[in-house]
Scaffold this motif. Structure first.
Motif, PDB file in Angstrom:
ATOM      1  N   GLY A  93      -5.594  -1.674   3.003  1.00 28.08           N
ATOM      2  CA  GLY A  93      -5.114  -1.339   1.660  1.00 28.08           C
ATOM      3  C   GLY A  93      -4.234  -2.423   1.065  1.00 28.08           C
ATOM      4  O   GLY A  93      -4.448  -2.840  -0.085  1.00 28.08           O
ATOM      5  N   TRP A  94      -3.269  -2.882   1.814  1.00 29.14           N
ATOM      6  CA  TRP A  94      -2.375  -3.899   1.237  1.00 29.14           C
ATOM      7  C   TRP A  94      -3.049  -5.269   1.201  1.00 29.14           C
ATOM      8  O   TRP A  94      -2.809  -6.061   0.270  1.00 29.14           O
ATOM      9  N   GLY A 139       0.129  -7.533  -5.295  1.00 29.64           N
ATOM     10  CA  GLY A 139      -0.862  -6.497  -5.564  1.00 29.64           C
ATOM     11  C   GLY A 139      -0.440  -5.210  -4.890  1.00 29.64           C
ATOM     12  O   GLY A 139       0.096  -5.222  -3.785  1.00 29.64           O
ATOM     13  N   VAL A 140      -0.656  -4.104  -5.582  1.00 34.25           N
ATOM     14  CA  VAL A 140      -0.308  -2.809  -5.007  1.00 34.25           C
ATOM     15  C   VAL A 140      -1.545  -1.918  -4.992  1.00 34.25           C
ATOM     16  O   VAL A 140      -2.256  -1.813  -6.000  1.00 34.25           O
ATOM     17  N   ILE A 158       4.772   3.381   3.089  1.00 33.33           N
ATOM     18  CA  ILE A 158       4.484   2.147   2.367  1.00 33.33           C
ATOM     19  C   ILE A 158       4.302   1.056   3.399  1.00 33.33           C
ATOM     20  O   ILE A 158       5.164   0.859   4.259  1.00 33.33           O
ATOM     21  N   SER A 159       3.166   0.374   3.347  1.00 37.74           N
ATOM     22  CA  SER A 159       2.955  -0.758   4.248  1.00 37.74           C
ATOM     23  C   SER A 159       2.669  -1.985   3.403  1.00 37.74           C
ATOM     24  O   SER A 159       2.411  -1.885   2.202  1.00 37.74           O
ATOM     25  N   ASP A 198       0.867  -1.188   0.000  1.00 43.25           N
ATOM     26  CA  ASP A 198       0.000   0.000   0.000  1.00 43.25           C
ATOM     27  C   ASP A 198       0.900   1.233   0.000  1.00 43.25           C
ATOM     28  O   ASP A 198       1.654   1.460   0.950  1.00 43.25           O
ATOM     29  N   VAL A 199       0.846   1.991  -1.102  1.00 41.27           N
ATOM     30  CA  VAL A 199       1.680   3.187  -1.238  1.00 41.27           C
ATOM     31  C   VAL A 199       0.829   4.416  -0.957  1.00 41.27           C
ATOM     32  O   VAL A 199       0.019   4.823  -1.784  1.00 41.27           O
TER      33      VAL A 199
END
Lengths: 311, 311
Positions: free
Chosen positions: B301-302, B65-66, B15-16, B9-10
């Motif tokens: 998110g991530w 996946g991002v 970033i996580s 997750d950006v």
């Protein structure tokens, strides 16, 4: 389903309708009648009278669809509430089926009109239909399907708050709804203010016994009155802000604008497009949707209702 | 697809990421790293480093996946533009597939987080996910499916105009976007104003070398400071107005609020709910949606990005 279907559109000021075939061909159009919006029994009675007249002329009718202003439970066809009509908790679908013996559907009028614009002219997968009349209504076709939401009342775009700390009071009781700033009602209010400021102007001259209305502004604009055309610019700018928000959230590729106020054409659509371009998120990085007038004009509401009744 | 997936997750500030199984079980969590948001090459490099580290520890990884802040073309996975990050026209999906050999997907971070909240806890068909962090993002799950719109950029709810004639300038350049009034950035701005007005107050005392930020306000509110709690009330009221508009249009039955600013809990959610109740269309005639904190916290998110990569 084959056969013919009756469609009826119950707005804030009139009832329109007609008969179509399964492919959307218009077989008959009802002369519009004044909507007894303040009287539920009279509204139902007017609808039944219209159905009876159309069936007599077209015995092949097998279904009836109604598009009604307000919150309509789907598929129950119960009208919960409408800010501009008297009906409350009206089980219209059940009433119509009982009284006529026909298959009936009842949906929000913005939904039915949006469905007609999509189904008879499916040029995009994601359509935002906007109707600008007494109020502002809408219909969302997302991924080729009507988006009705969890309880059937999605698409009430007229009540998007666009000026929540402003002064415009909406018919629904809230402040700064899109409808309070960009409807025919808003246009009439602006027209009255303009006529007071310019008692020798065309708006004041054209005012009927009831004073200046949205209709008066339309007539003055059609006659080229700059003040009246400027008022379309004011409501068009608000409409553009509302559409910018909706496109930012929904990423539709087509916006269709119908309803009586949109009959003005470019004096409304020009300012709508300019304001939209200015206000949509990341304009430089997106392909904006087409913004175009309704291809079915004011017939979209009843045609879509009839199409839904035939499904 | 079976196997493990990496999710990343950006965001605007960090970033996580981590590794999950196909059923969403968390196998590993990456210690968050600061996002080099102002530097595209450094961002890509940080993502590749994270992928390499997680693959070394978990050789069963088959996909990545991002979720990325900004406008992302779907399914191309090209990041068009983001108001709070430097990347422009970045073909991130293609880059990741080329550099890692893994199956890759790239989607907007609001979409991925909303998808995780829906997929791992599918209690409703229509979910509005809202993330309140540096900016305000969103994800729409309509009829059980992510609504990405015609070009993949639907759900940008942070840029709904709620005060278009106000004074708040958004990071996107527009005036009065929801994000400009209800984000962590807005909270920091309100905090700086409050600290100037009360130089002996807790906000001024807690300010670091960079001055008061959203984090400072969070710390002061957690310590019980009434001024700081009041500022959550201000942004919560705006958030409630935005949600009222979105629920009026979309008729979702569940609203989930995540993001770092929402970690404050009731000081934010209380005012959000009160403002929503006051502003949603026809409150007396509708069943309002549940408004609840994200169940996956800041991992949504991530996790959602990884779930999408496994589909």
């Amino acid at each position: 389903m084959s056969g013919l279907a009756i469609g009826l559109d119950v707005g804030g000021t009139k009832i329109s309708g007609g008969v179509i075939t399964a492919t959307g061909e218009i077989v008959a159009v009802l002369p519009p009648v004044v909507s007894p919006a303040g009287d539920t029994d009279a509204t139902v009675s007017a609808l039944l009278t219209a159905v009876a007249a159309l069936r007599e002329a077209h015995p092949g009718v097998t279904a009836v669809g109604v598009g009604a202003a307000g919150m309509v439970d789907w598929p129950e066809g119960r009208i919960r509430w409408a800010p501009n009509n008297a009906y409350r908790d009206l089980p219209l679908r059940a009433l119509l089926e009982k009284e006529t013996g026909l298959t009936a559907v009842v949906d929000n009028d913005g939904n039915t009109a949006g469905w007609a614009e999509h189904a008879l002219n499916p040029r995009s997968g994601h359509l935002l239909f906007v109707t600008v009349g007494t109020g502002v209504g809408g219909g969302l076709v997302l991924d080729g399907r009507l988006h009705r939401g969890a309880t059937g009342i999605a698409g009430e775009i007229g009540h998007l708050p666009v000026d929540p700390h402003g002064t415009a009071v909406c018919g629904c009781g809230l402040i700064g709804c899109l409808e309070s700033l960009a409807s025919g009602t808003a246009l009439g209010r602006l027209g009255r203010e303009a006529a007071l400021e310019a008692p020798d102007g065309l708006l004041a001259a054209l005012a009927g016994p009831g004073g200046v209305t949205g209709r008066t502004v339309a007539d003055a604009a059609a006659a080229g009155d700059a003040t009246a055309i400027g008022l379309y610019g004011v409501i068009g700018a608000w409409l553009g802000i509302g559409l910018a928000g909706l496109v930012t959230v929904l990423d539709v590729d087509r916006v269709v604008i119908g309803g009586g106020v949109a009959d003005a054409g470019e004096p409304l659509l020009g300012p709508v497009r300019a304001s939209f371009e200015e206000r949509v998120f990341a304009r430089a990085h997106r392909t904006p949707p087409v913004i175009e007038p309704a291809s079915l004009g004011n017939d979209a509401g009843w045609i879509g209702a009839a199409l839904l009744a035939l499904e």
